[in-house]
Design a protein around this motif. Structure first.
Motif, PDB file in Angstrom:
ATOM      1  N   SER A  34       0.854  -0.984   0.045  1.00 21.99           N
ATOM      2  CA  SER A  34      -0.185   0.147  -0.086  1.00 21.99           C
ATOM      3  C   SER A  34       0.837   1.227   0.030  1.00 21.99           C
ATOM      4  N   ASP A  43      -2.188   4.806  -3.945  1.00 20.22           N
ATOM      5  CA  ASP A  43      -2.691   3.305  -3.941  1.00 20.22           C
ATOM      6  C   ASP A  43      -4.025   3.544  -4.367  1.00 20.22           C
ATOM      7  N   ASP A  44      -4.844   2.519  -4.325  1.00 22.95           N
ATOM      8  CA  ASP A  44      -6.515   2.707  -4.590  1.00 22.95           C
ATOM      9  C   ASP A  44      -7.015   3.582  -3.749  1.00 22.95           C
ATOM     10  N   LYS A  45      -6.743   4.091  -2.470  1.00 15.90           N
ATOM     11  CA  LYS A  45      -7.418   4.840  -1.771  1.00 15.90           C
ATOM     12  C   LYS A  45      -6.891   6.234  -1.414  1.00 15.90           C
ATOM     13  N   TYR A 100       0.529  -1.449  -5.990  1.00 16.22           N
ATOM     14  CA  TYR A 100      -0.037  -2.592  -6.179  1.00 16.22           C
ATOM     15  C   TYR A 100       0.299  -2.989  -7.686  1.00 16.22           C
ATOM     16  N   ARG A 133      -7.294  -3.445  -7.540  1.00 13.81           N
ATOM     17  CA  ARG A 133      -6.407  -2.503  -6.689  1.00 13.81           C
ATOM     18  C   ARG A 133      -5.576  -1.641  -7.703  1.00 13.81           C
ATOM     19  N   TYR A 134      -4.889  -2.095  -8.581  1.00 10.04           N
ATOM     20  CA  TYR A 134      -4.043  -1.753  -9.184  1.00 10.04           C
ATOM     21  C   TYR A 134      -4.634  -0.641 -10.408  1.00 10.04           C
ATOM     22  N   LYS A 135      -5.692  -1.159 -10.727  1.00 11.75           N
ATOM     23  CA  LYS A 135      -6.410  -0.225 -11.852  1.00 11.75           C
ATOM     24  C   LYS A 135      -6.883   0.982 -11.137  1.00 11.75           C
ATOM     25  N   ALA A 136      -7.482   0.996  -9.844  1.00 14.57           N
ATOM     26  CA  ALA A 136      -7.651   1.943  -8.895  1.00 14.57           C
ATOM     27  C   ALA A 136      -6.794   2.918  -8.630  1.00 14.57           C
ATOM     28  N   ALA A 137      -5.564   2.326  -8.328  1.00 14.66           N
ATOM     29  CA  ALA A 137      -4.349   3.111  -7.912  1.00 14.66           C
ATOM     30  C   ALA A 137      -3.791   4.012  -9.130  1.00 14.66           C
TER      31      ALA A 137
END
Length: 321
Positions: free
Chosen positions: A38, A60-62, A96, A103-107
């Protein structure tokens, strides 16, 4: 809505190791991490280890977390103590990246928006965005490159920048995507980087003998091979690689076999390309060649010892098949 940045800055007691120089940034460099940690873990590890390697932001994704102040340099570009990447660019790590997935796509999506925000804050266009590979040839951001999406990512950043009300890309091609009109202050090197092609290709496609002689209003063909793919387009680019083992020795080993190794690494964008004739290929197995081999090994799961041997040869050959 502006993206909130969580600050977890390195201690000033570690500035000498992690970010020793004041910096007035001129570029933003995008990286893919080599693991699935993360942003919080990436920054925490970077801050607390004893390595000089450092970067400004992890995404990261968040969330986006900052570890190095943007007015200090970070050691993330691999182009040396005084390299432009290390001394004049803001390093952004996308988390990620090893396994990819949701998760990677969101990051990556959050990183695209964040980079656009950095550009808007500085009044920059997307021409200021670089990949790690541009500075020292390392195959990074590896996931974006292996998926052939570098130009797509840049276009997405530009779209977000426009949504933020930022400036247009001064290096945008014509609507056909195959030509570029030279503007005041342009250099062939900057145009090549912005378009994701080699200076040598621009020279060849446009019959330019002197890369320093381009004129305002000149239309350049920019369509052709890009840095985005590891594999050559056909087997005509295959190099007959030697079966011998090569390492840095004194005196250093020279010859056509070493040139073949260098040419293959150059085709895969690991051997340094400074715009010199033949990509600086000199047939000498010295520190520069060993470093290119080491970076190749690191990115392809081999022991990163800088020694060209059977496993390294097999991995290079597999990329040309």
């Amino acid at each position: 809505m502006a993206i909130k940045v969580v600050k977890n800055l390195v201690s000033k007691s570690k500035y000498g190791l992690k970010c020793p120089n004041p910096m007035k940034a001129e570029y933003i460099t995008i990286h893919n991490t080599a693991n699935d940690a993360s942003a919080a873990n990436e920054i925490s590890y970077m801050k607390n280890n004893s390595s000089s390697t450092s970067f400004h932001f992890a995404v990261d994704d968040k969330q986006v977390i900052q570890g190095i102040p943007t007015n200090r340099n970070a050691w993330h570009a691999g182009d040396g103590t005084n390299g432009t990447g290390n001394r004049k660019s803001i390093g952004v790590e996308i988390c990620y990246s090893k396994s990819g997935g949701a998760r990677y796509k969101a990051a990556e999506k959050l990183a695209i928006k964040f980079v656009a925000q950095l550009l808007k804050e500085r009044g920059w266009g997307v021409e200021r965005v670089r990949k790690h590979q541009d500075w020292n040839g390392k195959y990074c951001p590896h996931r974006i490159l292996s998926e052939g999406r570098w130009n797509q990512v840049k276009a997405a950043i530009e779209k977000e920048l426009k949504a933020f009300g930022g400036k247009a890309n001064i290096f945008s091609s014509s609507s056909s995507g195959s030509t570029y009109t030279v503007k005041k202050g342009d250099t062939l090197s900057e145009i090549a980087k912005a378009e994701g092609v080699r200076v040598a290709n621009l020279q060849r496609w446009n019959n330019i003998k002197d890369p320093n002689k381009i004129t305002v209003g000149q239309k350049l063909k920019v369509k052709g091979s890009s840095f985005s793919s590891t594999k050559p387009n056909n087997k005509k680019n295959f190099y007959e690689l030697p079966s011998s083992v090569f390492a840095v020795t004194s005196p250093m080993r020279k010859g056509s076999d070493v040139k073949q190794i260098q040419k293959a690494l150059a085709a895969l964008y690991f051997y340094p390309d400074k715009g010199a004739k033949n990509n600086g290929i000199d047939g000498v197995y010295g520190p520069k060649t060993a470093d290119a081999v080491r970076r190749f090994q690191l990115m392809h799961g081999l022991s990163a010892d800088g020694i060209y041997g059977p496993k390294t040869r097999a991995k290079i050959e597999a990329l040309f098949k």
